[in-house]
Design an enzyme around this catalytic site. Sequence first.
Site, PDB file in Angstrom:
ATOM      1  N   ARG A  82       0.824  -1.205   0.000  1.00  0.00           N
ATOM      2  CA  ARG A  82       0.000   0.000   0.000  1.00  0.00           C
ATOM      3  C   ARG A  82       0.862   1.259   0.000  1.00  0.00           C
ATOM      4  O   ARG A  82       0.550   2.247  -0.661  1.00  0.00           O
ATOM      5  CB  ARG A  82      -0.930  -0.030   1.223  1.00  0.00           C
ATOM      6  CG  ARG A  82      -2.006   1.030   1.195  1.00  0.00           C
ATOM      7  CD  ARG A  82      -3.072   0.778   2.248  1.00  0.00           C
ATOM      8  NE  ARG A  82      -2.541   0.904   3.597  1.00  0.00           N
ATOM      9  CZ  ARG A  82      -3.231   0.595   4.703  1.00  0.00           C
ATOM     10  NH1 ARG A  82      -4.458   0.123   4.615  1.00  0.00           N
ATOM     11  NH2 ARG A  82      -2.687   0.752   5.887  1.00  0.00           N
ATOM     12  N   LYS A 184      -2.646   6.602   1.389  1.00  0.00           N
ATOM     13  CA  LYS A 184      -2.488   7.037   2.782  1.00  0.00           C
ATOM     14  C   LYS A 184      -1.557   8.248   2.809  1.00  0.00           C
ATOM     15  O   LYS A 184      -0.392   8.160   3.195  1.00  0.00           O
ATOM     16  CB  LYS A 184      -1.946   5.873   3.623  1.00  0.00           C
ATOM     17  CG  LYS A 184      -2.560   5.825   5.009  1.00  0.00           C
ATOM     18  CD  LYS A 184      -2.249   4.540   5.737  1.00  0.00           C
ATOM     19  CE  LYS A 184      -2.643   4.636   7.176  1.00  0.00           C
ATOM     20  NZ  LYS A 184      -4.092   4.566   7.408  1.00  0.00           N
ATOM     21  N   GLU A 220     -16.366   6.301   4.311  1.00  0.00           N
ATOM     22  CA  GLU A 220     -15.684   5.789   5.498  1.00  0.00           C
ATOM     23  C   GLU A 220     -15.542   6.932   6.502  1.00  0.00           C
ATOM     24  O   GLU A 220     -16.031   8.034   6.277  1.00  0.00           O
ATOM     25  CB  GLU A 220     -14.319   5.207   5.131  1.00  0.00           C
ATOM     26  CG  GLU A 220     -13.354   6.213   4.517  1.00  0.00           C
ATOM     27  CD  GLU A 220     -11.941   5.642   4.381  1.00  0.00           C
ATOM     28  OE1 GLU A 220     -11.504   4.874   5.262  1.00  0.00           O
ATOM     29  OE2 GLU A 220     -11.272   5.991   3.397  1.00  0.00           O
TER      30      GLU A 220
HETATM   31  C1  LIG Z   1      -5.192   3.691   7.673  1.00  0.00           C
HETATM   32  C2  LIG Z   1      -6.610   3.944   7.319  1.00  0.00           C
HETATM   33  C3  LIG Z   1      -7.614   2.968   7.497  1.00  0.00           C
HETATM   34  C4  LIG Z   1      -7.360   1.649   8.180  1.00  0.00           C
HETATM   35  O1  LIG Z   1      -6.494   0.805   7.491  1.00  0.00           O
HETATM   36  P1  LIG Z   1      -5.837  -0.455   8.212  1.00  0.00           P
HETATM   37  O2  LIG Z   1      -4.907  -0.987   7.189  1.00  0.00           O
HETATM   38  O3  LIG Z   1      -6.924  -1.398   8.534  1.00  0.00           O
HETATM   39  O4  LIG Z   1      -5.158   0.048   9.437  1.00  0.00           O
HETATM   40  C5  LIG Z   1      -8.901   3.272   7.080  1.00  0.00           C
HETATM   41  N1  LIG Z   1      -9.215   4.473   6.533  1.00  0.00           N
HETATM   42  C6  LIG Z   1      -8.284   5.434   6.374  1.00  0.00           C
HETATM   43  C7  LIG Z   1      -8.685   6.739   5.787  1.00  0.00           C
HETATM   44  C8  LIG Z   1      -6.954   5.201   6.757  1.00  0.00           C
HETATM   45  O5  LIG Z   1      -6.051   6.161   6.575  1.00  0.00           O
END
Ligand SMILES: *Cc1c(COP(=O)(O)O)cnc(C)c1O
Length: 341
Positions: A82, A184, A220
């Site tokens: 990722r 991210k 989300e």
């Molecule tokens: C990091 C993140 C998540 C959660 O991801 P995981 O890999 O399960 O920790 C969900 N939504 C956003 C916007 C994120 O930045």
Amino acid sequence: MEKKNIDWSNIGFGYMPTDYRYVSMYQNGSWDEGVLTSDPNITLNECACVLQYAQTCFEGLKAYTTEDGHIVTFRPDLNGERMENSAKGLEMPPFPKERFVDAITKVVEANAAFVPPYGSGATLYIRPYMFGYDSIIGVKPANIYQFRVFCTPVGPYFKGGAKPITIRVSDFDRAAPHGTGHIKAGLNYAMSLHAIVDAHKNGFDENIYLDPQTRTKIEETGGANVIFITKDGKLVTPKSNSILPSITRRSILQVARDYLGMETEEREIYLDEVKDFAECGLCGTAAVISPVGKIVDHGKEICFPAGMEKMGPVTQKLYETLTGIQMGHIKAPEGWIHVIK
Ligand SMILES: *Cc1c(COP(=O)(O)O)cnc(C)c1O
């Protein structure tokens, strides 16, 4: 190895410097071999690209002690993959995912004394990140980059059990259509700060964002994906190209199918249909699953049947199964547990 003298079950979610962190620099077209250093500070030029144009992305994962005394991490290869995608999305040179896993392994090994013991509920939170390092004033990508991994012990996410939370439907958008919602990037969090402070001021725990184009579909929250359980026990989760692909959510989907024999579905979910679901949860590394008791849409309350005291039964089962796999009580799918020592 002697553990540090820390009151493991009473630490919060804050930064505590540990003994070592990993640093690698990218210059003249390649990443150097990388080193562990004891220096927690970074000296940057005033015009560094990250400071001017926010060219930075990050990851977050945990190391913890299993019942049989091993220090492990959960699916770090997916974080590495990722982060390669996040880097590409911001015109940064990807730090290769194999080296990412190696860097994490080195940092955790070097800070083994900070990995909380089994049963404490605490974990070692690992923060890999990279940023544009050199001075850039005309808008363009940096030439020099730094990749870093530090870690910090963090307390149990839920002190005294997971209580359902109340979230509001946000009037702010998290990500633009065809924007950066799926990577991210620090910038996605910068823009969420006003929305979250405002939500807290108004008595809500979190914001749930809608799709920016039509504002009719669930996306989300600021830092976690959403799952819903239907009244007939199916797991549904939003499908959208502007949500961040949560590793926890992807793992929960597989656990639901392969361990619990549930049907799962990734599809567009309209705000209008949320009232018909039986359970709701937020998934991410920090909490694994936080139960949602109530969603408030401009004064209109959508209350889930499990109420505000405890997790819904299906969410509970998913939570127990996934954390059981992580802790080594339940046999993990091939490749999910990365043993460090
Ligand atoms: C990091 C993140 C998540 C959660 O991801 P995981 O890999 O399960 O920790 C969900 N939504 C956003 C916007 C994120 O930045």
